[in-house]
Design a protein around this motif. Structure first.
Motif, PDB file in Angstrom:
ATOM      1  N   GLY A   2     -12.579  -1.210  -2.186  1.00  0.00           N
ATOM      2  CA  GLY A   2     -11.489  -0.382  -2.178  1.00  0.00           C
ATOM      3  C   GLY A   2     -11.759   0.858  -2.358  1.00  0.00           C
ATOM      4  O   GLY A   2     -10.827   1.533  -2.691  1.00  0.00           O
ATOM      5  N   MET A   4     -11.945   5.203  -0.631  1.00  0.00           N
ATOM      6  CA  MET A   4     -10.674   5.096   0.561  1.00  0.00           C
ATOM      7  C   MET A   4     -11.849   5.737   1.710  1.00  0.00           C
ATOM      8  O   MET A   4     -12.605   6.405   1.738  1.00  0.00           O
ATOM      9  CB  MET A   4     -10.205   6.403  -0.396  1.00  0.00           C
ATOM     10  N   ASP A 291      -5.089   4.358   8.364  1.00  0.00           N
ATOM     11  CA  ASP A 291      -5.723   3.527   7.288  1.00  0.00           C
ATOM     12  C   ASP A 291      -5.326   2.244   7.922  1.00  0.00           C
ATOM     13  O   ASP A 291      -5.903   1.391   7.833  1.00  0.00           O
ATOM     14  CB  ASP A 291      -5.280   4.202   6.416  1.00  0.00           C
ATOM     15  N   ARG A 295      -7.547  -0.702   7.920  1.00  0.00           N
ATOM     16  CA  ARG A 295      -7.722  -2.291   7.067  1.00  0.00           C
ATOM     17  C   ARG A 295      -5.970  -3.116   7.299  1.00  0.00           C
ATOM     18  O   ARG A 295      -5.003  -3.304   6.586  1.00  0.00           O
ATOM     19  CB  ARG A 295      -7.637  -2.021   6.344  1.00  0.00           C
ATOM     20  N   LEU A 298      -4.185  -5.502   4.448  1.00  0.00           N
ATOM     21  CA  LEU A 298      -3.795  -4.741   3.433  1.00  0.00           C
ATOM     22  C   LEU A 298      -2.699  -4.543   3.109  1.00  0.00           C
ATOM     23  O   LEU A 298      -1.904  -4.858   2.332  1.00  0.00           O
ATOM     24  CB  LEU A 298      -5.299  -3.810   3.114  1.00  0.00           C
ATOM     25  N   TYR A 299      -2.061  -3.939   4.424  1.00  0.00           N
ATOM     26  CA  TYR A 299      -0.740  -3.549   4.712  1.00  0.00           C
ATOM     27  C   TYR A 299      -0.072  -4.857   5.318  1.00  0.00           C
ATOM     28  O   TYR A 299       0.957  -5.123   5.515  1.00  0.00           O
ATOM     29  CB  TYR A 299      -0.660  -2.635   5.876  1.00  0.00           C
ATOM     30  N   ILE A 302       1.406  -5.843   2.098  1.00  0.00           N
ATOM     31  CA  ILE A 302       2.548  -5.638   1.040  1.00  0.00           C
ATOM     32  C   ILE A 302       3.637  -5.831   2.296  1.00  0.00           C
ATOM     33  O   ILE A 302       4.699  -5.650   1.245  1.00  0.00           O
ATOM     34  CB  ILE A 302       1.715  -4.169   1.454  1.00  0.00           C
TER      35      ILE A 302
ATOM     36  N   TYR B 107      -1.633  -7.795  -5.664  1.00  0.00           N
ATOM     37  CA  TYR B 107      -2.814  -6.918  -5.389  1.00  0.00           C
ATOM     38  C   TYR B 107      -3.438  -6.533  -4.811  1.00  0.00           C
ATOM     39  O   TYR B 107      -4.508  -5.788  -5.024  1.00  0.00           O
ATOM     40  CB  TYR B 107      -2.805  -9.190  -5.043  1.00  0.00           C
ATOM     41  N   ALA B 108      -2.805  -6.364  -3.712  1.00  0.00           N
ATOM     42  CA  ALA B 108      -2.995  -5.560  -2.560  1.00  0.00           C
ATOM     43  C   ALA B 108      -2.699  -3.745  -3.243  1.00  0.00           C
ATOM     44  O   ALA B 108      -3.920  -3.131  -3.008  1.00  0.00           O
ATOM     45  CB  ALA B 108      -2.778  -5.304  -1.557  1.00  0.00           C
ATOM     46  N   PHE B 109      -1.939  -3.661  -4.050  1.00  0.00           N
ATOM     47  CA  PHE B 109      -1.342  -2.617  -5.083  1.00  0.00           C
ATOM     48  C   PHE B 109      -2.723  -2.585  -6.393  1.00  0.00           C
ATOM     49  O   PHE B 109      -2.739  -1.010  -6.632  1.00  0.00           O
ATOM     50  CB  PHE B 109       0.118  -2.211  -5.373  1.00  0.00           C
ATOM     51  N   ARG B 111      -5.779  -3.456  -6.660  1.00  0.00           N
ATOM     52  CA  ARG B 111      -7.366  -4.081  -6.150  1.00  0.00           C
ATOM     53  C   ARG B 111      -7.311  -2.512  -5.283  1.00  0.00           C
ATOM     54  O   ARG B 111      -8.734  -2.501  -5.274  1.00  0.00           O
ATOM     55  CB  ARG B 111      -8.062  -5.187  -5.475  1.00  0.00           C
ATOM     56  N   PHE B 112      -7.095  -2.968  -4.090  1.00  0.00           N
ATOM     57  CA  PHE B 112      -7.305  -1.152  -3.244  1.00  0.00           C
ATOM     58  C   PHE B 112      -6.425   0.298  -3.444  1.00  0.00           C
ATOM     59  O   PHE B 112      -5.370   0.195  -3.439  1.00  0.00           O
ATOM     60  CB  PHE B 112      -6.677  -1.753  -1.892  1.00  0.00           C
ATOM     61  N   ARG B 113      -7.044   1.241  -2.800  1.00  0.00           N
ATOM     62  CA  ARG B 113      -6.527   2.215  -2.670  1.00  0.00           C
ATOM     63  C   ARG B 113      -6.327   2.775  -1.505  1.00  0.00           C
ATOM     64  O   ARG B 113      -7.369   2.687  -0.996  1.00  0.00           O
ATOM     65  CB  ARG B 113      -7.440   3.106  -3.431  1.00  0.00           C
ATOM     66  N   PHE B 114      -5.172   2.924  -1.022  1.00  0.00           N
ATOM     67  CA  PHE B 114      -5.559   3.156   0.585  1.00  0.00           C
ATOM     68  C   PHE B 114      -3.927   4.469   0.763  1.00  0.00           C
ATOM     69  O   PHE B 114      -3.753   4.379  -0.262  1.00  0.00           O
ATOM     70  CB  PHE B 114      -4.485   2.140   1.089  1.00  0.00           C
ATOM     71  N   LYS B 172       1.118  -6.477 -11.030  1.00  0.00           N
ATOM     72  CA  LYS B 172      -0.027  -5.831 -10.706  1.00  0.00           C
ATOM     73  C   LYS B 172      -0.643  -4.778 -12.045  1.00  0.00           C
ATOM     74  O   LYS B 172      -1.826  -5.286 -12.226  1.00  0.00           O
ATOM     75  CB  LYS B 172       0.501  -4.262 -10.349  1.00  0.00           C
TER      76      LYS B 172
END
Lengths: 582, 289
Positions: A2, A4, A291, A295, A298-299, A302, B107-109, B111-114, B172
């Motif tokens: 993860g 950036m 971004d 990926r 990832l989005y 969410i 999980y996305a929030f 484990r990942f930085r985006f 989270k």
């Protein structure tokens, strides 16, 4: 895991990504703008349709309802070609028997040139329905008494069965305007994007300036097109009114006034909002877009949560915000609803500041009670040598498990003056019965407070138990060796280590209690004279009792701002939230 | 429970007795109202003239329970059964849907930085501050235009989306406490992110997921105001709506109300106590890491 991608967070994303971001932002402004314009135009056109239907309906009633006269009226007014209108006529002028309705429907289906046109699907459905209802209404000796309160079905029925119901029938039978408003918005967004791309193609330029100009362009031109299109439709409706007035003469009455609601203010505000939003969001959203291309999964993880939240929480919220600026006739009244709350004119029967004070008192006392009882019990229960603590713990969380509106109603019964256990308990102590939910503020407030305390302490107890568990025992041993007494250990070891868990719980508890509708509404119901109402129950009263939805929405918006400010000001929480972010 | 004793290590026998006295007293106050409701449900009268503190039922009539559960509609079909089934279906699907959506997002929030991560988390937080009353009419309009009034799908969609923000924050917080080393090992072994989540993170997060599921289920099972607003057909009612039938403006039929309350509360209380052992860990692990 993860990291950036792209490294530098401040680097401007690619122009194409930024253009996509600008497109999303402009759409976010133009979509509600279009919605608003459509609503405004639909209201005017519907008013015009109603008036025309009424005018012709009056004419029909005046000229007798025989088939030949009906046919003549319909032909002269050209009503048959307007679908919404013809549906109305079927009901207003069809007579009381199936045959009459069917005949009217056939007549209405004649075009201006005398040739039959195909009935719209929903119209032929309505004809059948109306016929059925008319039959049963006549059978039951329907009089039209239920015309006003009986809902849409009853109105239609009355419209068919009684001449007096014609007005209500027109209201029920009116149709919505579906204007082709989609294309101006799309075209202007596309144009603005081309401009944006041309202006920011060179890498390194600040994207905010071209974004703002693009927003100004798209917002302004889009709003102009919307206003122009809407104006056209309203003018067309007006022209139809004028020609109908000419045909029917003075008997038709005067046509409705059409206020120019889509004026300069609409164009300017849409342009400014679009420019500001595009400039503010281009960089951030542009990064999201680039971004996203790297990926997408990832989005995608969410997206469902985000889309659901936006559609079913944020969209209704902003619709509510819009309503806060309208009165009951859906006319824009600016800040009048807020003024009515914050600086009441004297006709209002409650005082906002008093209610706010009661709300603050209510929230503070409740949260203090919850924390005191919850933490106290947790301290007792966390003693390793205490026997039976598992049983105590299970029994003490019972209030949490029971639906809170049931709890509230049960406590309302407990505080009943004649047969409530509260007074039976006082009688045991030799105290005279108290009229808990009667005319006294203190007793009503106490009843609410006791109920909510019973309801809320288990949550704080469980949170405290969890936090106490995580405090290492050797810290206490060290403190004890340093000669710290029982109080000093609690003050300097337990409390600081409880903070990270307790502070968010207290903030959450404060927000929940601030909006604890069920208890106040169901136990005291605001008695006496709305004095124990908190802000949320006052908002509900504005909605249900005063039937003023704009006022209720304004109340809700004020509540939201108070809570938002509270969360911001509690800087510890902000820090706690930040530590969760990273 | 841990071995720590924050209030002091040396507790006398007398201290223990005081503690038990306090706990017994508080527990009594906590349980008395529940006992009174049971008593009320088992009695035959509706009004309860003459106050009594005793929680012991004087009679054991099942008339109230029978009347509540035996309700039928005009055609004679079993209305209560239908309404109970509505409640079960709505709550189960709200939970399943809400948890699935919240787990993936959390999980996305975690484990990942985006890009947009902070803004997304912030939006979830803000959404908790909107007063529900303000959304009622707009939500009704939206539901109406989607033809979702009087449907279970409409309730499931609204309930799950309103419970998702809280679930995302809680999950989270819990995922944050799980060491990343475990997942990194799985990744080195060639597992995909989905497989890593499924076989490493999910089993470790069961307490938090259980508690989040419990809250989703409870909020859907107990929700009353929106159900009362969206549902107009008796056959579409959920159980909380029928309780309102027994609580009139001026005339409350307490016996029937108590019986209905017990029936509505029983499943959710049972579930709560099945999962309560996860409560302490699942709720607070994220906050006290």
């Amino acid at each position: 895991m993860g990291a950036m991608p792209g490294g530098d967070r401040n680097a401007a994303p690619r122009p194409l990504d930024q253009a996509l971001a600008v497109a999303v932002l402009l759409a976010a402004v133009l979509a509600p703008g279009t919605f608003f314009a459509r609503l405004e135009v639909a209201r005017e056109v519907a008013a015009s349709e109603e008036w025309r239907a009424l005018a012709v309906g009056r004419q029909i009633v005046a000229s007798g309802a025989d088939e030949a006269a009906l046919a003549a009226t319909v032909r002269t007014t050209g009503a048959g070609a307007v679908p919404g209108l013809s549906a109305t006529f079927v009901q207003t002028a069809g007579g009381t028997d199936e045959f009459g309705i069917a005949a009217t429907a056939r007549l209405l289906a004649l075009g201006p040139n005398g040739m039959p046109v195909e009935l719209p699907k929903d119209l032929s459905g309505r004809v059948k329905e109306a016929a059925g209802r008319a039959k049963s209404s006549v059978g039951d000796g329907g009089t039209g008494a239920a015309c006003i309160d009986g809902g849409e079905q009853a109105r239609l029925l009355c419209a068919v069965a009684t001449p007096g119901g014609a007005v209500a029938g027109v209201m029920a039978g009116r149709s919505d305007v579906q204007a082709p408003f989609g294309w101006p918005a799309t075209a202007t967004v596309a144009g603005a994007l081309l401009f944006f791309l041309a202006a920011s193609w060179k890498r390194g330029t600040r994207p905010e300036v071209p974004a703002a100009v693009a927003g100004l362009l798209a917002g302004g031109v889009g709003a102009l097109l919307l206003a122009w299109g809407g104006r056209g439709m309203i003018d067309a409706a007006g022209a139809a009114e004028t020609s109908l007035s000419g045909l029917l003469g003075a008997a038709a009455g005067s046509p409705p006034l059409h206020a120019p609601s889509l004026g300069v203010a609409f164009v300017v505000s849409l342009a400014v909002v679009a420019a500001l939003l595009a400039a503010a969001g281009v960089r951030g959203l542009g990064r999201v877009v680039s971004d996203f291309r790297d990926r997408p999964f990832l989005y995608a993880a969410i997206a469902p949560a985000m889309i659901g939240m936006v559609l079913l929480i944020f969209v209704p919220f902003f619709m509510g915000v819009y309503l806060a600026f309208l009165d009951n006739n859906r006319t824009f009244v600016g800040l009048a609803n807020f003024v009515e709350i914050l600086a009441p004119s004297g006709t209002s029967d409650t005082n906002f500041y008093l209610t706010l004070g009661v709300t603050v008192l209510w929230t503070t006392l409740n949260v203090v009670m919850h924390v005191a009882i919850g933490l106290g019990l947790a301290l007792i229960l966390s003693d390793a040598r205490l026997r039976g603590k598992a049983i105590y713990r299970v029994l003490l969380i019972v209030p949490w498990a029971i639906p809170n509106y049931i709890t509230a109603l049960v406590w309302k019964w407990i505080f009943n003056t004649q047969y409530g256990p509260a007074n039976a308990f006082l009688a045991l102590l030799g105290v005279a019965p108290v009229d808990w939910l009667g005319r006294s503020f203190v007793t009503n407030f106490t009843a609410n407070l006791v109920t909510n305390t019973w309801l809320g302490f288990p949550f704080m107890m469980v949170i405290s138990l969890g936090a106490l568990q995580s405090i290492p025992a050797d810290l206490y041993e060290a403190a004890e060796m340093d000669g710290a007494g029982r109080w000093a250990r609690f003050r300097h070891v337990t409390l600081p280590l409880l903070k990270p868990a307790l502070v968010p719980a207290i903030v959450l508890g404060t927000i929940w209690t601030f909006n604890m509708f069920n208890v106040v509404y169901l136990v005291s119901g605001g008695a006496p004279d709305n004095q124990t109402n908190i802000l949320i129950t006052e908002a509900y009263r504005a909605f249900r009792v005063l039937k003023n939805y704009g006022l209720a929405a304004a109340y809700s918006l004020i509540i939201f701002f108070i809570l938002a400010a509270y969360t911001m000001v509690t800087n510890r929480v902000t820090r706690a939230a930040e530590s969760v972010y990273e | 429970m841990s071995d720590s004793n924050p209030a002091g290590r040396k507790v006398s026998r007398g201290g223990q007795a005081t503690r038990h006295a306090v706990l017994v007293a508080v527990t009594l106050v906590t349980l008395l109202p529940v006992a009174w409701v049971v008593k009320m449900a088992l009695s035959d009268s509706q009004s309860f003239q003459g106050a009594s503190l005793s929680p012991i039922p004087e009679e054991a009539s099942l008339a109230n329970v029978a009347e509540v559960t035996g309700s039928t509609d005009a055609d004679g079909s079993w209305l209560f059964g239908r309404q109970a089934l509505n409640s079960v279906i709505v709550s189960v699907f709200t939970t399943l849907f809400g948890i699935t959506v919240a787990c993936t997002a959390a999980y996305a929030f975690s484990r990942f930085r985006f890009a947009g991560r902070r803004a997304g988390l912030f939006l979830f937080l803000v959404s908790q501050m909107f007063p529900g009353i303000m959304m009622m009419i707009p939500l009704y309009v939206i539901m109406e235009s989607l033809h979702l009034l009087d449907t279970m799908l409409g309730l499931v969609l609204v309930y799950s989306t309103t419970s998702v923000p809280f679930s995302v924050w809680m999950l989270k917080g819990y995922f944050d406490t799980i060491p990343k080393d475990l997942e990194e090992a799985a990744v080195i072994d060639g597992a995909s992110p989905i497989r890593t989540f499924w076989s490493v993170v999910l089993p470790l997060s069961l307490p938090a997921i259980a508690i989040t599921a419990l809250f989703s289920f409870m909020s859907a099972w107990n929700e009353f105001v929106l159900a009362y607003t969206f549902l107009s057909k008796q056959s579409a009612f959920t159980l909380p709506v029928i309780i309102r039938n027994y609580v009139g403006e001026h005339d409350v039929r307490w016996g029937l109300f108590a019986a209905a309350s017990l029936i509505v509360s029983a499943p959710v209380v049972a579930l709560f106590f099945t999962l309560q052992r996860y409560l302490v860990g699942g709720l607070t692990a994220g906050a006290v890491k």
